[in-house]
Design a protein around this motif. Structure first.
Motif, PDB file in Angstrom:
ATOM      1  N   LEU A  58       0.818  -1.217   0.000  1.00  0.00           N
ATOM      2  CA  LEU A  58       0.000   0.000   0.000  1.00  0.00           C
ATOM      3  C   LEU A  58       0.847   1.260   0.000  1.00  0.00           C
ATOM      4  O   LEU A  58       0.590   2.198  -0.739  1.00  0.00           O
ATOM      5  CB  LEU A  58      -0.926  -0.022   1.210  1.00  0.00           C
ATOM      6  N   LEU A  69      -8.400   0.897  -4.991  1.00  0.00           N
ATOM      7  CA  LEU A  69      -7.953  -0.396  -5.499  1.00  0.00           C
ATOM      8  C   LEU A  69      -8.666  -1.525  -4.760  1.00  0.00           C
ATOM      9  O   LEU A  69      -8.704  -1.553  -3.537  1.00  0.00           O
ATOM     10  CB  LEU A  69      -6.439  -0.517  -5.307  1.00  0.00           C
ATOM     11  N   TYR A  70      -9.250  -2.437  -5.516  1.00  0.00           N
ATOM     12  CA  TYR A  70      -9.842  -3.655  -4.955  1.00  0.00           C
ATOM     13  C   TYR A  70      -8.987  -4.826  -5.412  1.00  0.00           C
ATOM     14  O   TYR A  70      -8.545  -4.868  -6.551  1.00  0.00           O
ATOM     15  CB  TYR A  70     -11.271  -3.857  -5.453  1.00  0.00           C
ATOM     16  N   LEU A  71      -8.736  -5.748  -4.489  1.00  0.00           N
ATOM     17  CA  LEU A  71      -7.886  -6.885  -4.799  1.00  0.00           C
ATOM     18  C   LEU A  71      -8.738  -8.147  -4.728  1.00  0.00           C
ATOM     19  O   LEU A  71      -9.388  -8.402  -3.722  1.00  0.00           O
ATOM     20  CB  LEU A  71      -6.750  -6.954  -3.776  1.00  0.00           C
ATOM     21  N   CYS A  72      -8.753  -8.931  -5.802  1.00  0.00           N
ATOM     22  CA  CYS A  72      -9.466 -10.211  -5.798  1.00  0.00           C
ATOM     23  C   CYS A  72      -8.429 -11.314  -5.857  1.00  0.00           C
ATOM     24  O   CYS A  72      -7.471 -11.216  -6.621  1.00  0.00           O
ATOM     25  CB  CYS A  72     -10.380 -10.332  -7.007  1.00  0.00           C
ATOM     26  N   ARG A  73      -8.620 -12.336  -5.031  1.00  0.00           N
ATOM     27  CA  ARG A  73      -7.663 -13.443  -5.033  1.00  0.00           C
ATOM     28  C   ARG A  73      -8.384 -14.752  -5.285  1.00  0.00           C
ATOM     29  O   ARG A  73      -8.566 -15.559  -4.377  1.00  0.00           O
ATOM     30  CB  ARG A  73      -6.919 -13.483  -3.698  1.00  0.00           C
ATOM     31  N   ASP A  79     -11.752 -19.403 -12.350  1.00  0.00           N
ATOM     32  CA  ASP A  79     -12.344 -18.359 -11.522  1.00  0.00           C
ATOM     33  C   ASP A  79     -11.703 -17.015 -11.814  1.00  0.00           C
ATOM     34  O   ASP A  79     -12.367 -15.985 -11.827  1.00  0.00           O
ATOM     35  CB  ASP A  79     -12.169 -18.701 -10.038  1.00  0.00           C
ATOM     36  N   TRP A  82     -13.048 -15.700 -14.982  1.00  0.00           N
ATOM     37  CA  TRP A  82     -14.447 -15.291 -14.761  1.00  0.00           C
ATOM     38  C   TRP A  82     -14.493 -13.936 -14.067  1.00  0.00           C
ATOM     39  O   TRP A  82     -15.297 -13.075 -14.418  1.00  0.00           O
ATOM     40  CB  TRP A  82     -15.159 -16.366 -13.927  1.00  0.00           C
ATOM     41  N   SER A  90     -18.556  -4.645 -15.809  1.00  0.00           N
ATOM     42  CA  SER A  90     -19.170  -3.721 -14.856  1.00  0.00           C
ATOM     43  C   SER A  90     -18.702  -2.303 -15.181  1.00  0.00           C
ATOM     44  O   SER A  90     -17.511  -1.996 -15.102  1.00  0.00           O
ATOM     45  CB  SER A  90     -18.745  -4.150 -13.455  1.00  0.00           C
ATOM     46  N   PRO A  92     -18.784   0.806 -13.857  1.00  0.00           N
ATOM     47  CA  PRO A  92     -18.087   1.813 -13.056  1.00  0.00           C
ATOM     48  C   PRO A  92     -16.589   1.585 -12.924  1.00  0.00           C
ATOM     49  O   PRO A  92     -15.866   2.505 -12.563  1.00  0.00           O
ATOM     50  CB  PRO A  92     -18.770   1.731 -11.691  1.00  0.00           C
TER      51      PRO A  92
ATOM     52  N   HIS B 293     -23.597   4.511 -10.038  1.00  0.00           N
ATOM     53  CA  HIS B 293     -22.213   4.077 -10.037  1.00  0.00           C
ATOM     54  C   HIS B 293     -21.933   3.212  -8.809  1.00  0.00           C
ATOM     55  O   HIS B 293     -21.403   2.114  -8.908  1.00  0.00           O
ATOM     56  CB  HIS B 293     -21.391   5.365  -9.997  1.00  0.00           C
ATOM     57  N   ALA B 296     -23.776  -0.113  -9.009  1.00  0.00           N
ATOM     58  CA  ALA B 296     -23.158  -1.052  -9.945  1.00  0.00           C
ATOM     59  C   ALA B 296     -21.903  -1.657  -9.333  1.00  0.00           C
ATOM     60  O   ALA B 296     -21.629  -2.847  -9.499  1.00  0.00           O
ATOM     61  CB  ALA B 296     -22.837  -0.338 -11.253  1.00  0.00           C
ATOM     62  N   LEU B 297     -21.145  -0.855  -8.594  1.00  0.00           N
ATOM     63  CA  LEU B 297     -19.930  -1.379  -7.956  1.00  0.00           C
ATOM     64  C   LEU B 297     -20.299  -2.393  -6.860  1.00  0.00           C
ATOM     65  O   LEU B 297     -19.656  -3.439  -6.729  1.00  0.00           O
ATOM     66  CB  LEU B 297     -19.123  -0.221  -7.369  1.00  0.00           C
ATOM     67  N   LEU B 300     -21.141  -5.600  -8.462  1.00  0.00           N
ATOM     68  CA  LEU B 300     -19.938  -6.331  -8.888  1.00  0.00           C
ATOM     69  C   LEU B 300     -19.329  -7.066  -7.695  1.00  0.00           C
ATOM     70  O   LEU B 300     -18.983  -8.241  -7.788  1.00  0.00           O
ATOM     71  CB  LEU B 300     -18.929  -5.357  -9.494  1.00  0.00           C
ATOM     72  N   SER B 303     -21.441 -10.136  -6.861  1.00  0.00           N
ATOM     73  CA  SER B 303     -21.329 -11.282  -7.758  1.00  0.00           C
ATOM     74  C   SER B 303     -19.939 -11.905  -7.642  1.00  0.00           C
ATOM     75  O   SER B 303     -19.820 -13.132  -7.671  1.00  0.00           O
ATOM     76  CB  SER B 303     -21.646 -10.873  -9.192  1.00  0.00           C
ATOM     77  N   LEU B 304     -18.901 -11.089  -7.478  1.00  0.00           N
ATOM     78  CA  LEU B 304     -17.567 -11.660  -7.285  1.00  0.00           C
ATOM     79  C   LEU B 304     -17.524 -12.453  -5.986  1.00  0.00           C
ATOM     80  O   LEU B 304     -17.005 -13.560  -5.937  1.00  0.00           O
ATOM     81  CB  LEU B 304     -16.515 -10.545  -7.240  1.00  0.00           C
ATOM     82  N   ARG B 307     -19.158 -15.868  -6.037  1.00  0.00           N
ATOM     83  CA  ARG B 307     -18.464 -16.923  -6.780  1.00  0.00           C
ATOM     84  C   ARG B 307     -17.168 -17.337  -6.079  1.00  0.00           C
ATOM     85  O   ARG B 307     -16.925 -18.519  -5.898  1.00  0.00           O
ATOM     86  CB  ARG B 307     -18.174 -16.432  -8.196  1.00  0.00           C
ATOM     87  N   ILE B 308     -16.323 -16.370  -5.709  1.00  0.00           N
ATOM     88  CA  ILE B 308     -15.010 -16.749  -5.176  1.00  0.00           C
ATOM     89  C   ILE B 308     -14.940 -16.613  -3.667  1.00  0.00           C
ATOM     90  O   ILE B 308     -13.934 -16.951  -3.074  1.00  0.00           O
ATOM     91  CB  ILE B 308     -13.877 -15.927  -5.836  1.00  0.00           C
ATOM     92  N   ARG B 312     -12.306 -13.134  -0.294  1.00  0.00           N
ATOM     93  CA  ARG B 312     -11.271 -13.039  -1.323  1.00  0.00           C
ATOM     94  C   ARG B 312     -11.413 -11.781  -2.165  1.00  0.00           C
ATOM     95  O   ARG B 312     -10.656 -11.570  -3.096  1.00  0.00           O
ATOM     96  CB  ARG B 312     -11.339 -14.270  -2.237  1.00  0.00           C
ATOM     97  N   VAL B 313     -12.435 -10.981  -1.883  1.00  0.00           N
ATOM     98  CA  VAL B 313     -12.579  -9.683  -2.545  1.00  0.00           C
ATOM     99  C   VAL B 313     -12.171  -8.647  -1.498  1.00  0.00           C
ATOM    100  O   VAL B 313     -12.892  -8.421  -0.535  1.00  0.00           O
ATOM    101  CB  VAL B 313     -14.029  -9.458  -3.022  1.00  0.00           C
ATOM    102  N   LEU B 314     -10.998  -8.063  -1.704  1.00  0.00           N
ATOM    103  CA  LEU B 314     -10.375  -7.327  -0.610  1.00  0.00           C
ATOM    104  C   LEU B 314     -10.178  -5.868  -0.974  1.00  0.00           C
ATOM    105  O   LEU B 314     -10.234  -5.476  -2.137  1.00  0.00           O
ATOM    106  CB  LEU B 314      -9.011  -7.952  -0.290  1.00  0.00           C
ATOM    107  N   ARG B 315      -9.938  -5.110   0.071  1.00  0.00           N
ATOM    108  CA  ARG B 315      -9.663  -3.693  -0.091  1.00  0.00           C
ATOM    109  C   ARG B 315      -8.486  -3.365   0.832  1.00  0.00           C
ATOM    110  O   ARG B 315      -8.277  -4.018   1.837  1.00  0.00           O
ATOM    111  CB  ARG B 315     -10.950  -2.944   0.273  1.00  0.00           C
ATOM    112  N   PHE B 316      -7.688  -2.361   0.442  1.00  0.00           N
ATOM    113  CA  PHE B 316      -6.517  -2.001   1.229  1.00  0.00           C
ATOM    114  C   PHE B 316      -6.911  -0.984   2.284  1.00  0.00           C
ATOM    115  O   PHE B 316      -7.551   0.017   1.974  1.00  0.00           O
ATOM    116  CB  PHE B 316      -5.449  -1.384   0.333  1.00  0.00           C
TER     117      PHE B 316
END
Lengths: 198, 452
Positions: A58, A69-73, A79, A82, A90, A92, B293, B296-297, B300, B303-304, B307-308, B312-316
């Motif tokens: 960071l 910033l969004y982090l997907c793992r 996956d 996908w 999306s 935005p 906006h 929609a985010l 997203l 839906s992410l 699925r995962i 696992r959908v992270l933010r700093f």
């Protein structure tokens, strides 16, 4: 067929063409991705495989990037692709950065292009050498270069594939904090042969 | 009876402490069940239920049959209960706690006259005082003039007596039910097609979202249970990145789950519930581009996450630590809010960080050349050292090697690396999470990051 983007060449050599998916390879590809992230306003999605030990830090990111910033793992390549497609669809999201761990097939690359056109977003795939897809709009080869001066961070960024324009090679100085950069003209390395064939 | 006395009588008495919260919960669910006998059922103290059965008994064939039905059903459920039916709330309360039974209409004084005065819901001191003057039963009180009674024992006794004998009204107050976010639909014919299930789901979602909107709440998890004709059930559960009650957007998240379920011989019942809800104030819908906006985010992220996995959908998020690994937090984006990041002056930080990896064949401090990831590097310029001491209040296995001196090494080959040396542990102590066999000298240099 409707053309979803203009064909005029971008003013800046490093402007990624909008609503398309691009690729970057080489050791400096993460720096290139962060440089592009700083130039795109809006939410950013970075998708790395769950097993990858390398994470963005960071405090080292350019200004204003860390907050959006969004982090997907995701686990597994399916996956991951996908997630990339979903994020590209999306509207935005400004820029989707992904690090696929295996070769991108032509089908996958084409699907991502269609998703980017549908969502009007831009994608950047950070691939390993020669693991990209032929459907990519541009491909960049990014290496960090040794700099003669102490306060400069030289980057050697080459455009090695371009569907709608010419290729090129640039050496520039990017300090890693903002979107500003300095082109270094006296790089002294030619990509084309010095003399053209007569 | 005290516990010591009870143990003296029965030495192997099994005892356990009272769990008042669970008892109250059990009574509340029993109250919900008891609404089959009357529209107004309230709790009566901590151990009783009070139902207003005016106009109900003929549905069960009379008061005796109603009471028998109640006892039979409770008996089958394993509950021993005492009950009474009387013309007033006070009389029913008194009789239920002293034997139970039915007081015929208009014969209240005869019905409860034989009970002790303590049954009138008066406090212990009043009951004692009444016993001292020889008034032990309700029938004794009923004959007395009211004014001297009120002057001597207070108005409370007279009020309770009047309530029990019907001179003072006392309604049954049923508390409102907690809102229940569940809707169901039973189908006359089994369905199996995906679009039919989705159509049923949309109808249920409209009802559920109307319920949520009425109580100003939004769902965080939504569960759809499908009952097949062969009594099997299928279940689809989705999570939402933020509280939501928009039927169309929730339905979109169910598409994949509905696609995957096996309908077997057909589905004949659907049940939709929102097990987790959060407060969601009414807000402007279809507003400016900023709201669309954000919506929609959030879609997203939902839906992410579905699925995962939402973890696992992270933010700093920034953290106040100088240790590189703990200088930021990766928090689930659905359960955190963005925080402003302050840019402090200080030495530069790498753009990527990874667990420390040892470098080999180093020479000098800082190393003039080294090998890392099977590549040979020659140092062009080294900046440092920056000393970071471990946080002694955390026992972090990675930092047991003591303090670290960080160097920014620009290599001749191009990459700019973040190396550190552990001066407090000369030689090989084993890197934190690696088992490389290595010689015992010059092995305490590691790479932890890469600069732009």
């Amino acid at each position: 067929m409707k053309i979803l983007h203009d064909n005029s060449a971008p003013a800046d050599p490093f402007d990624l063409r909008r609503h398309r998916v691009h690729e970057a390879e080489g050791r400096g590809r993460r720096a290139f991705a962060l440089f592009q992230a700083a130039r795109h306003a809006g939410p950013l999605v970075w998708i790395v495989p769950a097993h990858s030990p390398e994470l963005p830090m960071l405090r080292g990111l350019p200004r204003g990037v860390g907050e959006r910033l969004y982090l997907c793992r995701p686990t597994g390549e399916t996956d991951l692709l996908w997630c990339v497609e979903e994020a590209l669809r999306s509207s935005p999201v400004a820029l989707v950065i992904a690090e696929p761990s295996s070769q991108l097939s032509l089908t996958a690359g084409r699907r991502l292009q269609l998703a980017a056109e549908a969502g009007r977003t831009t994608g950047l795939m950070l691939t390993r050498k020669e693991a990209g897809s032929n459907a990519t709009e541009t491909r960049w080869s990014c290496e960090s270069a040794a700099s003669p001066a102490a306060d400069s961070t030289l980057q050697h960024w080459g455009l090695i594939k371009n569907k709608k324009g010419t290729t090129g090679s640039w050496v520039l100085n990017w300090n890693g904090a903002t979107a500003a950069f300095d082109l270094v003209s006296e790089a002294g390395e030619r990509c084309e042969p010095a003399a053209t064939a007569r | 009876m005290s516990l010591a006395d009870a143990r003296a009588i029965c030495p192997d008495l099994a005892t356990r402490p009272a769990d008042l919260a669970r008892e109250a919960a059990a009574l509340a669910s029993l109250r919900r069940w008891a609404s089959r006998y009357a529209p107004m059922v309230g709790t009566d103290g901590v151990d009783g239920l009070m139902a207003d059965i005016s106009g109900v008994p003929h549905l069960f064939g009379g008061e005796e049959l109603l009471r028998d039905d109640l006892h039979a059903r409770l008996e089958r459920a394993g509950l021993h209960a005492a009950s009474s039916i009387a013309g007033t709330r006070g009389a029913a309360h008194a009789l239920a706690r002293h034997g139970g039974g039915i007081v015929a209409d208009g014969r209240l004084v005869e019905g409860i006259g034989h009970l002790p005065v303590a049954a009138l819901r008066v406090d212990h001191a009043t009951a004692e005082a009444l016993a001292r003057v020889g008034l032990a039963r309700i029938a004794d009180l009923a004959q007395l003039p009211r004014a001297p009674l009120a002057r001597r024992f207070g108005a409370g006794l007279v009020l309770r007596l009047d309530q029990a004998l019907g001179a003072q009204s006392e309604p049954v107050a049923a508390e409102p039910d907690a809102p229940h976010f569940g809707v169901r639909m039973t189908l006359p014919e089994p369905i199996g097609k995906q679009e039919d299930v989705m159509a049923g789901l949309v109808r249920l979602l409209n009802r559920l979202c109307a319920k949520l909107a009425a109580t100003h709440r939004g769902a965080r998890r939504v569960r759809l249970e499908l009952r097949r004709v062969d009594r099997g059930t299928a279940q689809i559960e989705i999570g939402l990145a933020r509280p939501m009650r928009d039927p169309a957007r929730i339905a979109a998240l169910f598409t994949k789950g509905v696609d995957e379920i096996d309908s077997g011989f057909g589905i004949d019942a659907l049940r939709l519930s929102a097990p987790v809800t959060e407060a969601l104030a009414p807000e402007q819908i279809g507003g400016g581009p900023a709201i669309r906006h954000e919506d929609a985010l959030a879609d997203l992220m939902s839906s992410l996450g579905n699925r995962i996995g939402f973890d696992r959908v992270l933010r700093f998020l920034p953290a106040t630590s100088l240790i590189p690994e703990r200088s930021f937090i990766l928090a689930p984006a659905a359960y955190s809010t963005p925080e402003p990041i302050s840019y402090r002056a200080g030495s530069k930080r790498p753009i990527t960080v990874f667990p420390p990896e040892p470098v080999t064949t180093t020479s000098g401090t800082p190393p003039a050349s080294f090998r890392w990831r099977r590549m040979r590097f020659t140092t062009l310029r080294a900046t440092g050292p920056e000393r970071i001491t471990p946080e002694w209040w955390f026992d972090d296995p990675a930092w047991r090697t003591g303090l670290r001196d960080y160097w920014r090494i620009e290599t001749q080959e191009g990459p700019r690396l973040w190396l550190f040396v552990t001066p407090q542990s000369q030689g090989w102590n084993g890197p934190p999470d690696s088992s490389w066999p290595a010689p015992a000298s010059a092995q305490n240099w590691y790479v932890q990051g890469e600069f732009a």
